[in-house]
Design a protein around this motif. Structure first.
Motif, PDB file in Angstrom:
ATOM      1  N   ALA A  78       0.898  -1.112  -0.042  1.00  0.00           N
ATOM      2  CA  ALA A  78       0.026   0.068  -0.020  1.00  0.00           C
ATOM      3  C   ALA A  78       0.883   1.268  -0.004  1.00  0.00           C
ATOM      4  O   ALA A  78       2.062   1.243   0.581  1.00  0.00           O
ATOM      5  CB  ALA A  78      -1.050  -0.207   1.301  1.00  0.00           C
ATOM      6  N   SER A  79       0.426   2.425  -0.647  1.00  0.00           N
ATOM      7  CA  SER A  79       1.123   3.495  -0.601  1.00  0.00           C
ATOM      8  C   SER A  79       1.506   4.117   0.823  1.00  0.00           C
ATOM      9  O   SER A  79       2.640   5.052   0.821  1.00  0.00           O
ATOM     10  CB  SER A  79       0.325   4.716  -1.371  1.00  0.00           C
ATOM     11  N   VAL A  80       0.638   3.865   1.877  1.00  0.00           N
ATOM     12  CA  VAL A  80       0.950   4.490   3.045  1.00  0.00           C
ATOM     13  C   VAL A  80       2.324   3.757   3.658  1.00  0.00           C
ATOM     14  O   VAL A  80       3.044   4.464   4.475  1.00  0.00           O
ATOM     15  CB  VAL A  80      -0.223   4.081   3.934  1.00  0.00           C
ATOM     16  N   VAL A 139      -6.814   4.639  -7.001  1.00  0.00           N
ATOM     17  CA  VAL A 139      -5.871   3.965  -6.007  1.00  0.00           C
ATOM     18  C   VAL A 139      -6.308   4.855  -4.783  1.00  0.00           C
ATOM     19  O   VAL A 139      -6.266   5.984  -4.526  1.00  0.00           O
ATOM     20  CB  VAL A 139      -4.220   4.665  -6.525  1.00  0.00           C
ATOM     21  N   ASP A 140      -6.479   3.695  -3.868  1.00  0.00           N
ATOM     22  CA  ASP A 140      -6.676   4.070  -2.384  1.00  0.00           C
ATOM     23  C   ASP A 140      -5.353   4.036  -1.691  1.00  0.00           C
ATOM     24  O   ASP A 140      -4.453   3.243  -1.673  1.00  0.00           O
ATOM     25  CB  ASP A 140      -7.708   3.072  -1.768  1.00  0.00           C
ATOM     26  N   PHE A 141      -4.989   5.398  -1.082  1.00  0.00           N
ATOM     27  CA  PHE A 141      -3.774   5.584  -0.422  1.00  0.00           C
ATOM     28  C   PHE A 141      -3.519   4.624   0.756  1.00  0.00           C
ATOM     29  O   PHE A 141      -2.236   4.246   0.778  1.00  0.00           O
ATOM     30  CB  PHE A 141      -3.536   6.953  -0.031  1.00  0.00           C
ATOM     31  N   LEU A 142      -4.563   3.988   1.458  1.00  0.00           N
ATOM     32  CA  LEU A 142      -4.476   3.079   2.652  1.00  0.00           C
ATOM     33  C   LEU A 142      -4.423   1.670   2.037  1.00  0.00           C
ATOM     34  O   LEU A 142      -3.812   0.918   2.920  1.00  0.00           O
ATOM     35  CB  LEU A 142      -5.365   3.561   3.561  1.00  0.00           C
ATOM     36  N   SER A 143      -4.979   1.207   0.930  1.00  0.00           N
ATOM     37  CA  SER A 143      -5.092  -0.218   1.016  1.00  0.00           C
ATOM     38  C   SER A 143      -4.755  -0.704  -0.726  1.00  0.00           C
ATOM     39  O   SER A 143      -4.486  -1.819  -0.491  1.00  0.00           O
ATOM     40  CB  SER A 143      -6.654  -0.411   0.921  1.00  0.00           C
TER      41      SER A 143
END
Length: 315
Positions: free
Chosen positions: A83-85, A159-163
């Protein structure tokens, strides 16, 4: 089907070769760094010199840079998506420590300049008990730049930053044309300023060696050190030419782009960090003495040669 298997097997072999090239170099580098940092922590005289404090700081910075860089390299080679986070902190540390390297090189060159021209009246900021202020400034500057860069980016649609799992590359967070313009402009000014500082200190020390009749050895060593800083800076600057070099080599030679990317990564990102302990550590007589005692094989070789020489003289 057979061609597909051959292509897949060739790609897997390429990944294995690249990993087998990077990991041994990294382990040797890490081994040397641990020994040098242990020497610095165990002997107070190194902590009372601004030069050695800056050198230790450079080693720590290069170690963090290589740890994050090699981890990102392994994730990309293994096609591991996260994930991006989780990806952003890795890219942040990798970028911040990479940009911190030229700042440290310029600071070390200025320290040699101050030591040569103000040996008895050292400015307060360059004393060993206050050099940490300069180090904090370097950390702050190198951290602000990637923060501004990533804040200009935009999250890709869907794109979900957290998942949402993504392949952890810089292009994931560098999606805006403004970011590209910001980085090109900033890197040009950034490295031009550092190059000007290194060139200025080198020329000043070079001119000073012609004037001084005494203590030429220490001034000459300082001049060679600044010259090596310039060489390292050149290698770091070459890392920013990878879009041009990749395009030219692909068109002229026909190599695969991923092979050229690995060549640039190894030569212009990893290699300058691998050279740091060799250039500065093993060239220094004070550190070299303790390295001989700390490295078992080195200690055995030195002791064996000493005994052989003493036995030869006894005859």
């Amino acid at each position: 089907m057979q061609n597909l298997n051959e292509t897949s097997g060739s790609a897997n072999l390429s990944v294995i070769v690249k990993v087998c090239v990077v990991i041994p170099f990294f382990c040797i580098f890490l081994y040397c760094i641990v020994i040098m940092l242990h020497i610095f922590a165990s002997h107070r005289q190194f902590l009372e010199s601004s030069r050695y404090i800056l050198f230790a700081y450079m080693l720590i910075n290069d170690t963090l840079q290589l740890l994050t860089s090699v981890l990102l390299f392994l994730l990309v080679m293994g096609q591991v998506r996260i994930a991006s986070v989780y990806c952003m902190p890795l890219l942040f540390f990798s970028t911040a420590t990479f940009q911190n390297t030229p700042l440290i090189l310029a600071t070390m060159s200025l320290e040699r300049y101050v030591a040569i021209f103000y040996p008895l009246q050292c400015p307060p900021a360059w004393r060993s008990d206050r050099i940490w202020i300069i180090i904090l400034v370097l950390l702050l500057v190198s951290s602000i730049l990637p923060i501004v860069d990533y804040s200009l980016g935009k999250v890709q649609p869907g794109v979900d930053f957290l998942s949402t799992p993504v392949l952890c590359k810089t292009v994931v967070l560098s999606t805006s044309p403004i970011q590209t313009l910001f980085k090109v402009t900033l890197n040009g000014l950034f490295f031009a300023g550092v190059a000007a500082i290194i060139l200025f200190t080198y020329m000043r020390i070079l001119l000073e060696t012609r004037k001084l009749r005494q203590d030429r050895a220490s001034v000459g060593k300082a001049m060679h050190t600044v010259l090596l800083h310039g060489f390292q800076l050149l290698l770091c600057m070459m890392a920013f030419t990878h879009p041009i070099t990749e395009s030219v080599i692909v068109l002229q030679v026909g190599w695969l782009r991923e092979h050229i990317s690995f060549f640039n990564y190894f030569c212009f990102i990893l290699l300058p960090r691998f050279l740091s302990p060799l250039i500065y550590g093993l060239r220094d007589e004070n550190i070299r003495v303790y390295m001989r005692r700390a490295v078992p094989c080195w200690s055995y070789t030195v002791a064996h040669r000493t005994r052989a020489l003493a036995k030869h003289r006894g005859r």
